[in-house]
Scaffold this motif. Structure first.
Motif, PDB file in Angstrom:
ATOM      1  N   PRO A  49       0.800  -1.225   0.000  1.00  0.00           N
ATOM      2  CA  PRO A  49       0.000   0.000   0.000  1.00  0.00           C
ATOM      3  C   PRO A  49       0.833   1.276   0.000  1.00  0.00           C
ATOM      4  N   ASP A  50       2.118   1.231  -0.390  1.00  0.00           N
ATOM      5  CA  ASP A  50       2.970   2.421  -0.280  1.00  0.00           C
ATOM      6  C   ASP A  50       2.377   3.671  -0.906  1.00  0.00           C
ATOM      7  N   HIS A  51       1.874   3.587  -2.134  1.00  0.00           N
ATOM      8  CA  HIS A  51       1.346   4.783  -2.783  1.00  0.00           C
ATOM      9  C   HIS A  51       0.069   5.285  -2.105  1.00  0.00           C
ATOM     10  N   GLU A  52      -0.699   4.371  -1.515  1.00  0.00           N
ATOM     11  CA  GLU A  52      -1.895   4.799  -0.779  1.00  0.00           C
ATOM     12  C   GLU A  52      -1.482   5.697   0.381  1.00  0.00           C
ATOM     13  N   ARG A  53      -0.523   5.248   1.163  1.00  0.00           N
ATOM     14  CA  ARG A  53      -0.067   6.024   2.322  1.00  0.00           C
ATOM     15  C   ARG A  53       0.612   7.316   1.879  1.00  0.00           C
ATOM     16  N   TYR A  54       1.405   7.214   0.804  1.00  0.00           N
ATOM     17  CA  TYR A  54       2.075   8.402   0.277  1.00  0.00           C
ATOM     18  C   TYR A  54       1.054   9.471  -0.124  1.00  0.00           C
ATOM     19  N   PHE A  55       0.023   9.075  -0.904  1.00  0.00           N
ATOM     20  CA  PHE A  55      -0.988  10.047  -1.322  1.00  0.00           C
ATOM     21  C   PHE A  55      -1.677  10.680  -0.117  1.00  0.00           C
ATOM     22  N   GLU A  56      -2.010   9.893   0.888  1.00  0.00           N
ATOM     23  CA  GLU A  56      -2.668  10.433   2.074  1.00  0.00           C
ATOM     24  C   GLU A  56      -1.804  11.510   2.726  1.00  0.00           C
ATOM     25  N   GLU A  57      -0.526  11.225   2.879  1.00  0.00           N
ATOM     26  CA  GLU A  57       0.370  12.186   3.530  1.00  0.00           C
ATOM     27  C   GLU A  57       0.682  13.378   2.623  1.00  0.00           C
ATOM     28  N   LEU A  58       0.827  13.148   1.303  1.00  0.00           N
ATOM     29  CA  LEU A  58       1.098  14.254   0.385  1.00  0.00           C
ATOM     30  C   LEU A  58      -0.087  15.214   0.343  1.00  0.00           C
ATOM     31  N   ILE A  59      -1.279  14.675   0.235  1.00  0.00           N
ATOM     32  CA  ILE A  59      -2.474  15.530   0.201  1.00  0.00           C
ATOM     33  C   ILE A  59      -2.570  16.347   1.487  1.00  0.00           C
ATOM     34  N   ALA A  60      -2.266  15.724   2.634  1.00  0.00           N
ATOM     35  CA  ALA A  60      -2.293  16.457   3.902  1.00  0.00           C
ATOM     36  C   ALA A  60      -1.267  17.596   3.890  1.00  0.00           C
ATOM     37  N   LEU A  61      -0.078  17.330   3.345  1.00  0.00           N
ATOM     38  CA  LEU A  61       0.944  18.382   3.252  1.00  0.00           C
ATOM     39  C   LEU A  61       0.489  19.511   2.327  1.00  0.00           C
ATOM     40  N   LEU A  62       0.001  19.152   1.142  1.00  0.00           N
ATOM     41  CA  LEU A  62      -0.444  20.169   0.191  1.00  0.00           C
ATOM     42  C   LEU A  62      -1.617  20.959   0.746  1.00  0.00           C
ATOM     43  N   ASP A  63      -2.509  20.276   1.442  1.00  0.00           N
ATOM     44  CA  ASP A  63      -3.689  20.913   2.017  1.00  0.00           C
ATOM     45  C   ASP A  63      -3.304  21.888   3.128  1.00  0.00           C
ATOM     46  N   SER A  64      -2.212  21.592   3.836  1.00  0.00           N
ATOM     47  CA  SER A  64      -1.782  22.452   4.936  1.00  0.00           C
ATOM     48  C   SER A  64      -1.007  23.669   4.449  1.00  0.00           C
ATOM     49  N   GLY A  65      -0.734  23.714   3.141  1.00  0.00           N
ATOM     50  CA  GLY A  65       0.041  24.828   2.607  1.00  0.00           C
ATOM     51  C   GLY A  65       1.530  24.590   2.683  1.00  0.00           C
ATOM     52  N   ALA A  66       1.953  23.377   3.065  1.00  0.00           N
ATOM     53  CA  ALA A  66       3.378  23.074   3.221  1.00  0.00           C
ATOM     54  C   ALA A  66       4.040  22.632   1.924  1.00  0.00           C
ATOM     55  N   ALA A  67       3.354  22.790   0.795  1.00  0.00           N
ATOM     56  CA  ALA A  67       3.917  22.361  -0.492  1.00  0.00           C
ATOM     57  C   ALA A  67       5.228  23.069  -0.792  1.00  0.00           C
ATOM     58  N   SER A  68       5.420  24.276  -0.275  1.00  0.00           N
ATOM     59  CA  SER A  68       6.669  24.991  -0.511  1.00  0.00           C
ATOM     60  C   SER A  68       7.764  24.551   0.458  1.00  0.00           C
ATOM     61  N   ASP A  69       7.431  23.702   1.425  1.00  0.00           N
ATOM     62  CA  ASP A  69       8.412  23.167   2.366  1.00  0.00           C
ATOM     63  C   ASP A  69       9.105  21.980   1.709  1.00  0.00           C
ATOM     64  N   THR A  70      10.169  22.281   0.960  1.00  0.00           N
ATOM     65  CA  THR A  70      10.847  21.238   0.193  1.00  0.00           C
ATOM     66  C   THR A  70      11.420  20.148   1.082  1.00  0.00           C
ATOM     67  N   ALA A  71      11.832  20.491   2.290  1.00  0.00           N
ATOM     68  CA  ALA A  71      12.379  19.481   3.204  1.00  0.00           C
ATOM     69  C   ALA A  71      11.295  18.493   3.622  1.00  0.00           C
ATOM     70  N   ALA A  72      10.082  18.983   3.885  1.00  0.00           N
ATOM     71  CA  ALA A  72       8.977  18.098   4.289  1.00  0.00           C
ATOM     72  C   ALA A  72       8.594  17.166   3.144  1.00  0.00           C
ATOM     73  N   ILE A  73       8.554  17.696   1.929  1.00  0.00           N
ATOM     74  CA  ILE A  73       8.205  16.858   0.777  1.00  0.00           C
ATOM     75  C   ILE A  73       9.321  15.855   0.513  1.00  0.00           C
ATOM     76  N   ALA A  74      10.572  16.270   0.629  1.00  0.00           N
ATOM     77  CA  ALA A  74      11.700  15.347   0.422  1.00  0.00           C
ATOM     78  C   ALA A  74      11.672  14.223   1.452  1.00  0.00           C
ATOM     79  N   ASP A  75      11.393  14.540   2.700  1.00  0.00           N
ATOM     80  CA  ASP A  75      11.311  13.518   3.742  1.00  0.00           C
ATOM     81  C   ASP A  75      10.186  12.530   3.444  1.00  0.00           C
ATOM     82  N   LEU A  76       9.021  13.053   3.071  1.00  0.00           N
ATOM     83  CA  LEU A  76       7.881  12.206   2.732  1.00  0.00           C
ATOM     84  C   LEU A  76       8.242  11.257   1.590  1.00  0.00           C
ATOM     85  N   ARG A  77       8.802  11.792   0.542  1.00  0.00           N
ATOM     86  CA  ARG A  77       9.142  10.970  -0.622  1.00  0.00           C
ATOM     87  C   ARG A  77      10.206   9.927  -0.277  1.00  0.00           C
TER      88      ARG A  77
END
Length: 178
Positions: A134-162
């Motif tokens: 289920p890796d992509h399922e969990r990834y999408f859930e966390e990515l959407i939460a990051l994008l929804d929070s406005g943290a999309a410009s936080d490159t470190a948070a996105i890099a850690d998630l990926r």
């Protein structure tokens, strides 16, 4: 010897599935690891201006099928991984980024750099399958939460998630909000 009951099939009617939505991306879960040991399947709406960024997976295999709209796509090892815009990359045998239209299928084996972006003014829609679940399922859930929070410009948070989900980011994820 233990008898195993046959599992029932799964039918997901049009418009059904769990949908995660932000202004940057919309993902509908069609088949999850709960129903398949082979792959997770999603319907993804790619808004104008969204660029997933070139990336690769060590373990995952992916399949994309464009349903509506147009996407710029690549799925090859570039001659040189240079700059932060994959749209100018070229493979050793001369392949370049292509414009995928409805009916286009892209298969991405483990280790292959790939990317997609919507350069048009209209949303695109694609069927996306990732193996193993289920890796992509969990990834999408966390990515959407990051994008929804406005943290999309936080490159470190996105890099850690990926990094946690077998995604080696080669160029940045980008999106334009209307």
């Amino acid at each position: 010897m233990t008898a195993h009951a046959a599992r029932d099939g799964l039918l997901v009617p049009p418009g059904h599935g769990r949908t995660l939505h932000t202004p940057a991306q919309q993902v509908t879960f069609k088949v999850t690891g709960e129903h398949s040991t082979v792959a997770s399947s999603f319907e993804v709406v790619v808004p104008p201006g969204f660029d997933v960024g070139a990336h690769r997976h060590i373990r995952s295999e992916e399949l994309f099928y464009v349903l509506e709209g147009e996407l710029d796509v690549m799925a090859f090892e570039p001659r040189v991984r240079s700059g932060d815009d994959w749209r100018h990359w070229e493979s050793l045998d001369g392949r370049q980024v292509v414009r995928a239209t409805p009916g286009t299928v892209i298969v991405v084996p483990p280790g292959c750099p790939h990317a997609f972006a919507n350069p048009t003014g209209e949303p695109a829609r694609m069927f996306f399958q990732a193996s193993p679940p289920p890796d992509h399922e969990r990834y999408f859930e966390e990515l959407i939460a990051l994008l929804d929070s406005g943290a999309a410009s936080d490159t470190a948070a996105i890099a850690d998630l990926r990094n946690r989900y077998d995604i080696e980011q080669l160029t940045p994820l980008r999106h334009e909000l209307s």
